[in-house]
Design a protein around this motif. Structure first.
Motif, PDB file in Angstrom:
ATOM      1  N   ALA A 214      19.424  17.330 -35.521  1.00 25.92           N
ATOM      2  CA  ALA A 214      18.490  17.689 -34.255  1.00 25.92           C
ATOM      3  C   ALA A 214      19.267  17.174 -32.847  1.00 25.92           C
ATOM      4  O   ALA A 214      19.044  17.857 -31.761  1.00 25.92           O
ATOM      5  N   ALA A 215      19.473  15.420 -33.181  1.00 30.71           N
ATOM      6  CA  ALA A 215      20.112  14.582 -31.654  1.00 30.71           C
ATOM      7  C   ALA A 215      21.175  15.050 -31.435  1.00 30.71           C
ATOM      8  O   ALA A 215      21.541  15.337 -29.717  1.00 30.71           O
ATOM      9  N   ARG A 216      21.622  15.263 -32.482  1.00 29.03           N
ATOM     10  CA  ARG A 216      23.401  15.348 -32.071  1.00 29.03           C
ATOM     11  C   ARG A 216      23.609  16.987 -31.084  1.00 29.03           C
ATOM     12  O   ARG A 216      24.242  17.037 -30.096  1.00 29.03           O
ATOM     13  N   LYS A 217      23.097  18.071 -31.695  1.00 27.73           N
ATOM     14  CA  LYS A 217      23.043  18.923 -31.270  1.00 27.73           C
ATOM     15  C   LYS A 217      22.322  19.189 -29.913  1.00 27.73           C
ATOM     16  O   LYS A 217      22.768  19.828 -28.941  1.00 27.73           O
ATOM     17  N   ALA A 218      21.290  18.802 -29.619  1.00 29.90           N
ATOM     18  CA  ALA A 218      20.357  19.136 -28.430  1.00 29.90           C
ATOM     19  C   ALA A 218      21.294  18.072 -27.236  1.00 29.90           C
ATOM     20  O   ALA A 218      21.702  18.315 -25.858  1.00 29.90           O
ATOM     21  N   ARG A 219      22.155  16.880 -27.875  1.00 25.41           N
ATOM     22  CA  ARG A 219      22.426  16.101 -26.563  1.00 25.41           C
ATOM     23  C   ARG A 219      24.226  16.463 -26.139  1.00 25.41           C
ATOM     24  O   ARG A 219      24.496  16.270 -25.389  1.00 25.41           O
ATOM     25  N   SER A 220      24.719  16.852 -27.242  1.00 26.58           N
ATOM     26  CA  SER A 220      25.859  17.646 -27.006  1.00 26.58           C
ATOM     27  C   SER A 220      25.326  18.858 -26.348  1.00 26.58           C
ATOM     28  O   SER A 220      26.282  19.278 -24.832  1.00 26.58           O
ATOM     29  N   GLY A 221      24.541  19.495 -26.689  1.00 26.25           N
ATOM     30  CA  GLY A 221      23.858  21.022 -25.278  1.00 26.25           C
ATOM     31  C   GLY A 221      23.471  20.954 -24.338  1.00 26.25           C
ATOM     32  O   GLY A 221      23.753  21.210 -23.537  1.00 26.25           O
ATOM     33  N   ARG A 222      23.350  19.122 -24.009  1.00 20.62           N
ATOM     34  CA  ARG A 222      23.027  19.069 -22.027  1.00 20.62           C
ATOM     35  C   ARG A 222      24.478  19.019 -21.768  1.00 20.62           C
ATOM     36  O   ARG A 222      24.580  18.182 -20.679  1.00 20.62           O
ATOM     37  N   VAL A 223      25.775  18.347 -22.632  1.00 20.33           N
ATOM     38  CA  VAL A 223      26.706  18.464 -21.501  1.00 20.33           C
ATOM     39  C   VAL A 223      27.949  19.438 -21.080  1.00 20.33           C
ATOM     40  O   VAL A 223      28.202  20.147 -22.026  1.00 20.33           O
ATOM     41  N   PRO A 224      28.112  19.422 -19.947  1.00 17.86           N
ATOM     42  CA  PRO A 224      28.929  20.807 -19.734  1.00 17.86           C
ATOM     43  C   PRO A 224      29.776  20.883 -20.227  1.00 17.86           C
ATOM     44  O   PRO A 224      30.322  21.596 -20.612  1.00 17.86           O
ATOM     45  N   LEU A 225      31.546  19.638 -20.977  1.00 21.40           N
ATOM     46  CA  LEU A 225      32.140  20.475 -21.594  1.00 21.40           C
ATOM     47  C   LEU A 225      31.988  21.024 -23.166  1.00 21.40           C
ATOM     48  O   LEU A 225      32.604  21.389 -23.939  1.00 21.40           O
ATOM     49  N   GLY A 226      30.026  20.278 -23.077  1.00 19.75           N
ATOM     50  CA  GLY A 226      29.495  21.377 -24.807  1.00 19.75           C
ATOM     51  C   GLY A 226      30.074  20.360 -26.204  1.00 19.75           C
ATOM     52  O   GLY A 226      29.753  21.300 -26.661  1.00 19.75           O
ATOM     53  N   ARG A 227      30.612  19.008 -25.657  1.00 17.25           N
ATOM     54  CA  ARG A 227      30.530  18.503 -27.186  1.00 17.25           C
ATOM     55  C   ARG A 227      30.558  16.192 -26.451  1.00 17.25           C
ATOM     56  O   ARG A 227      30.196  16.478 -25.238  1.00 17.25           O
ATOM     57  N   LEU A 228      30.300  16.278 -27.428  1.00 22.34           N
ATOM     58  CA  LEU A 228      29.879  14.482 -27.460  1.00 22.34           C
ATOM     59  C   LEU A 228      31.505  14.005 -26.948  1.00 22.34           C
ATOM     60  O   LEU A 228      32.028  14.620 -27.703  1.00 22.34           O
ATOM     61  N   GLY A 229      31.268  12.661 -26.022  1.00 21.87           N
ATOM     62  CA  GLY A 229      32.717  12.294 -25.591  1.00 21.87           C
ATOM     63  C   GLY A 229      33.751  11.375 -27.234  1.00 21.87           C
ATOM     64  O   GLY A 229      32.267  11.032 -27.847  1.00 21.87           O
TER      65      GLY A 229
END
Ligand SMILES: NC(=O)c1ccc[n+]([C@@H]2O[C@H](COP(=O)([O-])OP(=O)(O)OC[C@H]3O[C@@H](n4cnc5c(N)ncnc54)[C@H](O)[C@@H]3O)[C@@H](O)[C@H]2O)c1
Length: 258
Positions: free
Chosen positions: A193-208
């Motif tokens: 859930a945290a992973r999805k929420a965090r990725s969703g806040r990134v304009p490029l749509g993914r974690l680095g």
């Protein structure tokens, strides 16, 4: 042939281990330093001859000095990557946790960069220093006061080093990684859930990734960045440019309200 040394601190795991692999691939002889000697020896064994591991505490000046004295020449690249987090709201944070974050992240960066720069100056060679900050050094985050303050310090210290050491041909820049799927963030990102929420806040749509960070560091360390110094490069998928993301504007300015 002279050896082109790259010093990578915190190379025993996470982003630092990936940085060491990238630097070796670029042709550097890598001095891989970490507090955890066993971990950094394992990383070096996997990389091979190009990597020389050493147990070093970046917050301890004598440890840093002896490690630098082991190198056959001044390093061409130094990456101050070793870092720790100490979470807690400021009203409750133990002074020992505050000091630990400042000691490793800020004082450690100062000590390693200074001993490296002194050697570059003494040998009459230039070099590049890349200090790993964080987007937390650019914007406050809940419960991260000690970490954020230490990383903001790394940003300003990098600017100051660039100013003082430019005349010696030493370039100093900082890289501010964002939400990275490696190292100290692994436990946070392990929660779906945290992973999805965090990725969703990134304009490029993914974690680095640690590779994203390493590519930026190696660029800043290279001749391609020969006229770049005193800068902080956020490697964050755009998240620090998204402060106004999802800000309500009201019906008057909402184009869908036509
Ligand atoms: N992972 C992320 O999401 C993220 C985001 C922004 C910035 N950063 C920064 O990137 C850098 C690397 O982070 P990571 O996620 O790979 O962390 P990590 O915890 O996986 O690795 C940090 C390494 O630093 C070493 N270290 C700690 N204290 C040391 C000391 N006193 N002397 C020498 N080595 C020491 C540790 O042993 C460890 O091997 C840190 O500076 C961190 O603040 C990470």
């Amino acid at each position: 042939m002279t050896t082109t040394w790259a010093v990578i601190t915190g190379a025993g795991r996470g982003i630092g281990a990936v940085l060491a692999r990238h630097a070796a691939k670029e042709g550097y002889r890598v001095a891989a330093w970490d507090l955890d000697g066993e971990a950094v020896h394992a990383v070096a064994a996997e990389i091979g001859e190009a990597c020389v591991p050493m147990a070093v505490d970046v917050a301890d000046e004598s440890s840093v000095r002896s490690a630098m004295a082991e190198l056959s020449a001044a390093p061409s690249l130094v990456v101050n990557n070793a870092g720790i987090v100490r979470f807690g709201p400021l009203l409750e944070l133990a002074a020992a946790d505050w000091r630990a974050a400042l000691d490793v992240n800020l004082t450690g960066t100062f000590l390693v960069a200074r001993v490296a720069a002194a050697r570059m100056v003494a040998e009459g060679v230039g070099g590049a220093i890349v200090n790993i900050a964080s987007i937390n050094g650019l914007a406050a985050a809940p419960g991260a006061g000690a970490y954020t303050s230490s990383k903001a310090g790394v940003v300003k210290l990098s600017e100051h080093m660039a100013l003082e050491w430019g005349a010696h041909g030493i370039r100093v820049n900082a890289v501010a990684p964002g939400l990275i799927d490696a190292g100290m963030s692994e436990p946070i990102n392990a929660d779906p859930a945290a992973r999805k929420a965090r990725s969703g806040r990134v304009p490029l749509g993914r974690l680095g990734t640690a590779d994203d960070v390493a590519e930026a560091v190696l660029f800043l360390g290279s001749e391609k960045a020969a006229y770049i110094t005193g800068q902080t490069l956020a490697v964050d998928g755009g998240i620090t440019r998204g402060a106004l993301n999802a800000m309500p504007r009201g019906a008057a300015t909402d184009p869908s309200a036509d």
